[in-house]
Every structure is written in C-alpha cells, then in structure tokens.
Design an enzyme around this catalytic site. Structure first.
Site, PDB file in Angstrom:
ATOM      1  N   ASP A  16     -26.737 -35.548   9.622  1.00 40.07           N
ATOM      2  CA  ASP A  16     -26.478 -35.812   8.721  1.00 40.07           C
ATOM      3  C   ASP A  16     -25.357 -36.072   8.441  1.00 40.07           C
ATOM      4  O   ASP A  16     -24.195 -35.073   8.943  1.00 40.07           O
ATOM      5  CB  ASP A  16     -26.849 -34.913   7.387  1.00 40.07           C
ATOM      6  CG  ASP A  16     -28.047 -35.125   7.619  1.00 40.07           C
ATOM      7  OD1 ASP A  16     -29.184 -35.480   7.755  1.00 40.07           O
ATOM      8  OD2 ASP A  16     -29.564 -34.172   6.657  1.00 40.07           O
ATOM      9  N   GLY A  42     -33.112 -34.386   9.157  1.00 40.93           N
ATOM     10  CA  GLY A  42     -33.550 -35.247   9.369  1.00 40.93           C
ATOM     11  C   GLY A  42     -34.998 -34.655   9.108  1.00 40.93           C
ATOM     12  O   GLY A  42     -34.990 -33.127   9.361  1.00 40.93           O
ATOM     13  N   ASN A  46     -35.954 -30.915   9.628  1.00 38.54           N
ATOM     14  CA  ASN A  46     -35.545 -30.064   8.229  1.00 38.54           C
ATOM     15  C   ASN A  46     -36.933 -29.422   8.444  1.00 38.54           C
ATOM     16  O   ASN A  46     -37.220 -28.059   7.998  1.00 38.54           O
ATOM     17  CB  ASN A  46     -35.837 -30.710   7.518  1.00 38.54           C
ATOM     18  CG  ASN A  46     -33.763 -31.742   7.467  1.00 38.54           C
ATOM     19  OD1 ASN A  46     -33.135 -30.832   8.439  1.00 38.54           O
ATOM     20  ND2 ASN A  46     -33.564 -32.284   6.710  1.00 38.54           N
ATOM     21  N   ASP A 249     -26.089 -29.471  -4.474  1.00 37.25           N
ATOM     22  CA  ASP A 249     -27.007 -30.275  -3.423  1.00 37.25           C
ATOM     23  C   ASP A 249     -28.198 -30.430  -3.280  1.00 37.25           C
ATOM     24  O   ASP A 249     -28.942 -29.263  -3.148  1.00 37.25           O
ATOM     25  CB  ASP A 249     -25.902 -29.856  -2.001  1.00 37.25           C
ATOM     26  CG  ASP A 249     -26.262 -31.369  -1.062  1.00 37.25           C
ATOM     27  OD1 ASP A 249     -27.475 -31.658  -1.151  1.00 37.25           O
ATOM     28  OD2 ASP A 249     -26.261 -30.874   0.094  1.00 37.25           O
ATOM     29  N   ALA A 252     -32.387 -32.296   0.972  1.00 32.95           N
ATOM     30  CA  ALA A 252     -33.879 -31.285   2.096  1.00 32.95           C
ATOM     31  C   ALA A 252     -34.627 -30.468   0.994  1.00 32.95           C
ATOM     32  O   ALA A 252     -35.071 -29.265   1.445  1.00 32.95           O
ATOM     33  CB  ALA A 252     -33.129 -30.440   3.328  1.00 32.95           C
ATOM     34  N   ALA A 253     -34.415 -30.526   0.255  1.00 31.60           N
ATOM     35  CA  ALA A 253     -35.318 -29.566  -1.155  1.00 31.60           C
ATOM     36  C   ALA A 253     -36.717 -29.560  -1.021  1.00 31.60           C
ATOM     37  O   ALA A 253     -37.206 -28.554  -0.661  1.00 31.60           O
ATOM     38  CB  ALA A 253     -34.675 -29.858  -2.655  1.00 31.60           C
ATOM     39  N   GLY A 254     -37.274 -30.873  -0.548  1.00 30.67           N
ATOM     40  CA  GLY A 254     -38.223 -31.091  -0.636  1.00 30.67           C
ATOM     41  C   GLY A 254     -38.414 -30.540   0.568  1.00 30.67           C
ATOM     42  O   GLY A 254     -40.293 -29.735   0.562  1.00 30.67           O
ATOM     43  N   ASP A 255     -38.070 -30.885   1.520  1.00 34.31           N
ATOM     44  CA  ASP A 255     -38.483 -30.340   3.021  1.00 34.31           C
ATOM     45  C   ASP A 255     -38.191 -29.046   3.318  1.00 34.31           C
ATOM     46  O   ASP A 255     -39.618 -28.661   3.828  1.00 34.31           O
ATOM     47  CB  ASP A 255     -37.734 -30.791   4.518  1.00 34.31           C
ATOM     48  CG  ASP A 255     -37.092 -32.292   4.513  1.00 34.31           C
ATOM     49  OD1 ASP A 255     -38.069 -32.844   4.050  1.00 34.31           O
ATOM     50  OD2 ASP A 255     -36.130 -32.711   4.474  1.00 34.31           O
ATOM     51  N   SER A 294     -28.620 -25.222   4.280  1.00 32.38           N
ATOM     52  CA  SER A 294     -28.734 -24.373   3.265  1.00 32.38           C
ATOM     53  C   SER A 294     -30.835 -23.847   2.839  1.00 32.38           C
ATOM     54  O   SER A 294     -31.049 -23.504   1.518  1.00 32.38           O
ATOM     55  CB  SER A 294     -29.266 -25.621   2.126  1.00 32.38           C
ATOM     56  OG  SER A 294     -30.494 -26.699   2.076  1.00 32.38           O
TER      57      SER A 294
HETATM   58  O1  RIB Z   1     -34.923 -35.431   3.184  1.00 33.56           O
HETATM   59  C1  RIB Z   1     -33.645 -34.946   3.534  1.00 33.56           C
HETATM   60  C2  RIB Z   1     -33.744 -35.358   4.870  1.00 33.56           C
HETATM   61  O2  RIB Z   1     -33.869 -37.113   4.613  1.00 33.56           O
HETATM   62  C3  RIB Z   1     -32.044 -35.260   5.774  1.00 33.56           C
HETATM   63  O3  RIB Z   1     -31.858 -34.680   5.753  1.00 33.56           O
HETATM   64  C4  RIB Z   1     -31.683 -37.342   6.204  1.00 33.56           C
HETATM   65  O4  RIB Z   1     -31.561 -37.106   7.681  1.00 33.56           O
HETATM   66  C5  RIB Z   1     -32.905 -37.648   6.307  1.00 33.56           C
HETATM   67  O5  RIB Z   1     -33.692 -38.183   6.733  1.00 33.56           O
END
Ligand code: RIB
Length: 305
Positions: A16, A42, A46, A249, A252-255, A294
């Site tokens: 990223d 990614g 993540n 920020d 990646a909260a969902g991840d 994070s």
């Molecule tokens: O969900 C967040 C991610 O989406 C980021 O890290 C970015 O790489 C995209 O894949």
C-alpha cells in the site's frame, strides 16, 4: 481426533502506497498531500495478519512478484506467525500495489493494480486439499481471480471446512458461489451491489442481509462503519453498535474485523462473542494509520476500554 484449528486465507498481498490528503481530489484536480508512507496490505494478507494477531493459526495461499515489495510482503506476514509456504513468487508479474488516499475524515479511496495476485489459479485452490483436514475456516476475498475463489470454496465445502467470503472489491458473484458460502461479510457498497437494496440506514442493511441469506449463506454480516454491524441468520436479524472512537484511518478496518471474527470462531466462540470481539478490534484499527500497521494484538482488544 481431528482438530480443525487452522484458518486458511486464500487471497491477495499488496504493497500500500498511502497519501494523506485534506479531502479527496476531484477529477482533473491536483491536490497537495500531507504525508506519504508505505505499508503491507492486500485484503488477503490483511485478514491473515489480523487473524494471527488475535491468536489464530493461519496458513496463506497467494502470489507476489520477484521484487522488493514481494519479499517485504512475505516477510511481514511471516513475522506475524502466518505460514507462507504457499505464498509463491511469480516469475513474470510484479507484486500487487494499492494507491491509497486517506482524507481528514479518515475515509479512504483505493486503486489496486493486482500484478501477481491475478495469477493465483484454480490449481492453487485444488492444492488446498491437503490442508483441509486441519482447517476450520477458509477466508476468501475477491482480489484474486473469481474462478480460483470459486474452486477454493468448493474444495473447502467438500472438505468440511467453513467458508467465509468477503466479496471485496464489490462484484457480482457467479450463481455457483452462493451455495458454497457459510458466512458472508460485506460492507455497505458490497451489500448494495449484491442485494440491489440502497444502504441508507441499519434497517436497509437488515433487509439486505435477509435477502442475501436466501441465496445460501447461513450468516450475513453487513459492516456499517460508525453505525456498527448488522448480523442476519435463520434466527433473525440484529444490530450491534460500534464503539465511539476518534478515527484517523479506516483502511483495513473490515479486514481487521474479519480476521478477528475468524480467529474467535475457530476457537469455538459463538457468533455473538466473535462479533463483539471483532467490533472492538476494528474500532482500535481505525484509530491508527495504515493497513497491517494498524491491527491490534489480542491483549489490546481484550483490555481495551
Ligand atoms: O482492505 C484494505 C486493502 O484493500 C488495502 O490494504 C489495499 O491493499 C486493498 O487491497
């Protein structure tokens, strides 16, 4: 006795490149950024890291390029204890990259160049077979080709492993995928696209969840950012509130949510307990900058007030 304690992640790895902006630029506009940093991301990687940080035993399948970003991404995931034996290196594609803009309201805009992620194949999915006896959960997203995702889901289903699909980035799903999904976790944009229901409030999300449940999943979880989460199952639909935090920020909260949810489900926690923990993990994530950078540790989530 067979112990299915592993979480398998079949998905993407991206580097990223993050620019902080006061607001999102308009078409044709050049805007001065406030800062720049890069960090591993990614959706697949993540979720693997988020799960490992909550104590999950994680194995990942993915592909990077034969370049500096590729080795950095592999190392970052490995450093969190994720098994990267099947994160392979493509000889002819560069590592995936994501250009991320984050504005002063903590929202993001992301453009991804898939690179090596696009070469994750049906054969990679078929190779999952020998991992499945120990796998309790397969985490899937849509940053690798849908044909490979579909085959991975089928392999898991045949191997008695629970399938969690995060249909992100949003795209229509082939009909054959729906009955293979046990748990669908999606945000408002994805829920709107897949259900055809405009997402105005939590009651719309409840209707969307009810609609999506009819397609096959046993659980549908719609994440609504600051509005919390709507969870639907055969027993009904519930709204779980988010914690109030000062977000910097939301990347990646969902991840983070999905990785944490997966870690707790594989431990044998109930959906309710796992969701409550995942909501806390995601709340901490948005108070910090970056994607993998994070994500909180288990102790932080448990002691967080
Ligand atoms: O969900 C967040 C991610 O989406 C980021 O890290 C970015 O790489 C995209 O894949």
């Amino acid at each position: 006795m067979l112990v299915r304690r592993h979480v398998v992640v079949f998905g993407s790895l991206n580097m990223d490149m993050v620019v902080r902006v006061p607001r999102m630029p308009q078409a044709g506009e050049t805007l001065s950024g406030r800062g720049f940093f890069s960090n591993p991301g990614g959706k697949g990687a993540n979720q693997a890291v988020a799960c490992a940080r909550q104590g999950g035993q994680v194995r990942m399948v993915g592909r990077v390029g034969d370049d500096v970003f590729g080795s950095q991404l592999r190392a970052a995931v490995l450093a969190q204890g994720v098994d990267v034996e099947r994160v392979t290196t493509s000889a002819d594609a560069s590592t995936g990259v994501a250009m991320v803009m984050v504005d002063d309201t903590a929202q993001n805009c992301i453009a991804v160049v898939p690179g090596a992620n696009a070469s994750v194949s049906v054969a990679d999915a078929e190779a999952l077979r020998d991992w499945l006896p120990e796998a309790g959960l397969l985490l899937l997203q849509l940053e690798v080709p849908i044909a490979a995702v579909e085959r991975a889901a089928l392999m898991a289903r045949e191997g008695g492993c629970t399938v969690l699909l995060n249909p992100a980035p949003a795209q229509a799903l082939p009909e054959a995928v729906w009955p293979l999904v046990d748990i669908l976790v999606l945000n408002e944009t994805e829920a709107q696209l897949l259900s055809g229901m405009p997402m105005v409030d939590t009651s719309n999300a409840g209707h969307a969840a009810a609609l999506l449940l009819r397609r096959g999943p046993r659980h549908v979880v719609v994440t609504l950012g600051a509005q919390g989460v709507v969870w639907g199952s055969a027993a009904g639909t519930w709204h779980l509130a988010a914690h109030k935090v000062q977000a910097v920020d939301t990347t990646a909260a969902g991840d983070t949510f999905i990785g944490a949810l997966g870690a707790l489900l594989v431990e044998g926690r109930t959906m309710e307990q796992a969701l409550a923990h995942a909501i806390r993990a995601a709340a901490i994530c948005v108070t910090r900058a970056g994607a993998q950078a994070s994500m909180p540790l288990r102790e932080e989530v448990e002691s967080w007030i």
